[in-house]
Design a protein around this motif. Structure first.
Motif, PDB file in Angstrom:
ATOM      1  N   TYR A 155      -6.782   0.096  -1.027  1.00 24.27           N
ATOM      2  CA  TYR A 155      -5.968  -1.052  -0.628  1.00 24.27           C
ATOM      3  C   TYR A 155      -6.738  -2.023   0.260  1.00 24.27           C
ATOM      4  N   THR A 156      -7.350  -1.512   1.307  1.00 25.37           N
ATOM      5  CA  THR A 156      -8.026  -2.425   2.243  1.00 25.37           C
ATOM      6  C   THR A 156      -9.249  -3.067   1.580  1.00 25.37           C
TER       7      THR A 156
ATOM      8  N   CYS B 264      -7.710  -5.699  -1.003  1.00 25.09           N
ATOM      9  CA  CYS B 264      -7.138  -6.891  -0.348  1.00 25.09           C
ATOM     10  C   CYS B 264      -8.230  -7.885   0.021  1.00 25.09           C
ATOM     11  N   ARG B 265      -9.385  -7.368   0.452  1.00 28.21           N
ATOM     12  CA  ARG B 265     -10.469  -8.273   0.848  1.00 28.21           C
ATOM     13  C   ARG B 265     -11.134  -8.954  -0.341  1.00 28.21           C
TER      14      ARG B 265
ATOM     15  N   SER C 124      -4.990   4.045   0.838  1.00 31.37           N
ATOM     16  CA  SER C 124      -5.404   3.224   1.987  1.00 31.37           C
ATOM     17  C   SER C 124      -6.793   2.589   1.865  1.00 31.37           C
TER      18      SER C 124
ATOM     19  N   CYS D 194       0.842  -1.198   0.000  1.00 32.20           N
ATOM     20  CA  CYS D 194       0.000   0.000   0.000  1.00 32.20           C
ATOM     21  C   CYS D 194       0.878   1.249   0.000  1.00 32.20           C
TER      22      CYS D 194
END
Ligand code: IMP
Ligand code: MG
Length: 183
Positions: A53-54, A57-58, A50, A44
């Motif tokens: 990214y989160t 990622c999921r 941010s 990231c």
């Protein structure tokens, strides 16, 4: 600068929460296919990437490692200073790893070029980039990202992690900032 209602500074919404969610899911599916059987290090670029990214990622349905890097190039201006500075390095060694760099937006392409070169010198097995937004008219094709969410025109956008002078990051959508807010 004192900002009381960030919504008032938005000219118009470019991508709604729903549109972002759908596109992030598609990117996640593509990355799940590409990294099948691997354990990529997903990097990231703080702070702008941010939220992207989160969420991303999921949506990657294989084992991943998370790491964070911070560079600065903009300061408080809406124009790039042209100088990229490493503020926080990765925590872990990426030698022989499959690295995926996650960035919020490409403008001049300087940030991505700098990071790609710096991380490549550490001899990862592979290195790829995914950017949510691409100001495709602002940089040469050489600095193209491997994957992207959306192409956008050359305009200043905020929200969903993107800032102006560190404001507007927590808007849940991506909007075009009114010109009078930064000129
Ligand atoms: P580049 O190095 O010129 O490609 O700039 C990339 C960085 O500038 C991104 O990581 C963002 O942090 C920032 N940036 C570029 N355009 C915008 C924008 O429209 N809104 C907010 N930040 C931007
Ligand atoms: Mg930024």
């Amino acid at each position: 600068m004192k900002i009381t209602n960030e919504q008032n500074d938005i000219d118009y919404v470019l991508f709604s929460e729903e549109q972002i969610k759908t596109r992030v899911r598609e990117l996640g599916e593509e990355l799940t296919r590409r990294y099948n059987g691997k354990e990529p290090v997903v990097v990231c670029i703080l702070k702008g990437a941010s939220f992207f990214y989160t969420d991303l990622c999921r949506q990657i349905k294989c084992p991943i490692h998370m790491d964070f890097i911070s560079v600065s190039s903009y300061g408080k201006d809406a124009q790039s200073s042209g100088i990229v500075k490493l503020v926080k390095d990765l925590d872990n060694n990426i030698k022989d790893k499959d690295v995926l760099i996650v960035e919020d937006i490409i403008d001049s392409g300087l940030t991505l070029k700098y990071l790609r070169e710096m991380l490549s010198s550490r001899k990862p097995r592979s290195i790829r980039t995914v950017c949510l937004l691409d100001k495709y008219q602002s940089h040469s094709p050489e600095v193209a990202t491997d994957m992207k969410g959306f192409n956008i025109e050359n305009q200043f956008v905020v929200g969903y992690g993107l800032d102006y002078a560190d404001f507007y990051r927590n808007l849940p959508y991506i909007g075009v900032l009114k010109k009078e807010c930064y000129e």
